[in-house]
Design a protein around this motif. Sequence first.
Motif, short mmCIF file in Angstrom:
data_model
loop_
_atom_site.label_atom_id
_atom_site.label_comp_id
_atom_site.label_asym_id
_atom_site.label_seq_id
_atom_site.Cartn_x
_atom_site.Cartn_y
_atom_site.Cartn_z
N ASN A 15 93.61 89.71 50.29
CA ASN A 15 93.03 90.67 49.35
C ASN A 15 93.05 90.13 47.92
O ASN A 15 92.10 90.34 47.16
N GLY A 16 94.11 89.45 47.57
CA GLY A 16 94.20 88.86 46.23
C GLY A 16 93.13 87.81 46.01
O GLY A 16 92.49 87.76 44.95
N VAL A 17 92.94 86.94 46.98
CA VAL A 17 91.91 85.90 46.89
C VAL A 17 90.53 86.54 46.80
O VAL A 17 89.70 86.15 45.97
N MET A 18 90.29 87.53 47.64
CA MET A 18 88.98 88.20 47.63
C MET A 18 88.75 88.92 46.30
O MET A 18 87.64 88.88 45.75
N SER A 19 89.77 89.56 45.77
CA SER A 19 89.64 90.24 44.48
C SER A 19 89.33 89.25 43.37
O SER A 19 88.48 89.50 42.51
N ALA A 20 90.02 88.12 43.38
CA ALA A 20 89.77 87.09 42.37
C ALA A 20 88.34 86.56 42.49
O ALA A 20 87.66 86.34 41.48
N LEU A 21 87.87 86.36 43.71
CA LEU A 21 86.51 85.88 43.95
C LEU A 21 85.49 86.89 43.44
O LEU A 21 84.52 86.53 42.76
N VAL A 22 85.69 88.17 43.72
CA VAL A 22 84.77 89.22 43.26
C VAL A 22 84.76 89.26 41.73
O VAL A 22 83.69 89.37 41.11
N ARG A 23 85.93 89.15 41.10
CA ARG A 23 85.99 89.16 39.64
C ARG A 23 85.27 87.95 39.05
O ARG A 23 84.56 88.04 38.04
N ALA A 24 85.44 86.80 39.68
CA ALA A 24 84.77 85.58 39.21
C ALA A 24 83.26 85.71 39.33
O ALA A 24 82.51 85.35 38.41
N ILE A 25 82.78 86.21 40.48
CA ILE A 25 81.33 86.40 40.68
C ILE A 25 80.81 87.41 39.66
O ILE A 25 79.73 87.21 39.07
N ASP A 26 81.55 88.47 39.43
CA ASP A 26 81.13 89.49 38.46
C ASP A 26 81.07 88.89 37.05
O ASP A 26 80.12 89.15 36.29
N ALA A 27 82.03 88.05 36.69
CA ALA A 27 82.04 87.40 35.38
C ALA A 27 80.83 86.46 35.23
O ALA A 27 80.17 86.42 34.19
#
Length: 173
Positions: free
Chosen positions: A154-166
Amino acid sequence: MSTKAFKNEKIEYFKKQFEQAKVAIVTDYRGLSVEEITELRRELQKENSDYTVTKNTLCKIASKGTNFEVVESLMQGPSAIAFGFGDEVSAAKVVAKFIKENKKGEIIGGVLDGKLLSAQEAQQLAKMPSKEELYAKILGSINSPASGIVYSVNGVMSALVRAIDAVAKQKAS
């Protein structure tokens, strides 16, 4: 009821208790009032156990031929037995707690799986975790690595979503 019939009835009662019990904790009940013994009995009954003031001779006769035959050596003076029918620990826990709180009575010893327990060993039995506590600890141990993996993913996925959003916000501006 004649005395002999009464004694035979008591012997049968104790024999039945010995056959069904998993553990027997022998106590000296001196100093306990009838109300306190009744209170202890009620606490034990909540834990699938029972507490019975014994006539030593009848108890010795009843224990013959059972796993609790060694209890004979503990039957000295005024004795009562806490029989544990559920798990092996709960009866000892309730008795030890009751004696500690009321500062009356004493654990003389016990019998577990046909083996004689000293007073100290019976006290140690009371300090052991119950089956339910052990099951909870085992399940917690099993569940812990799985939870760690879930949180990591979940942490990796959250970081990936935040990076894509940025990145999406940066390209939009």
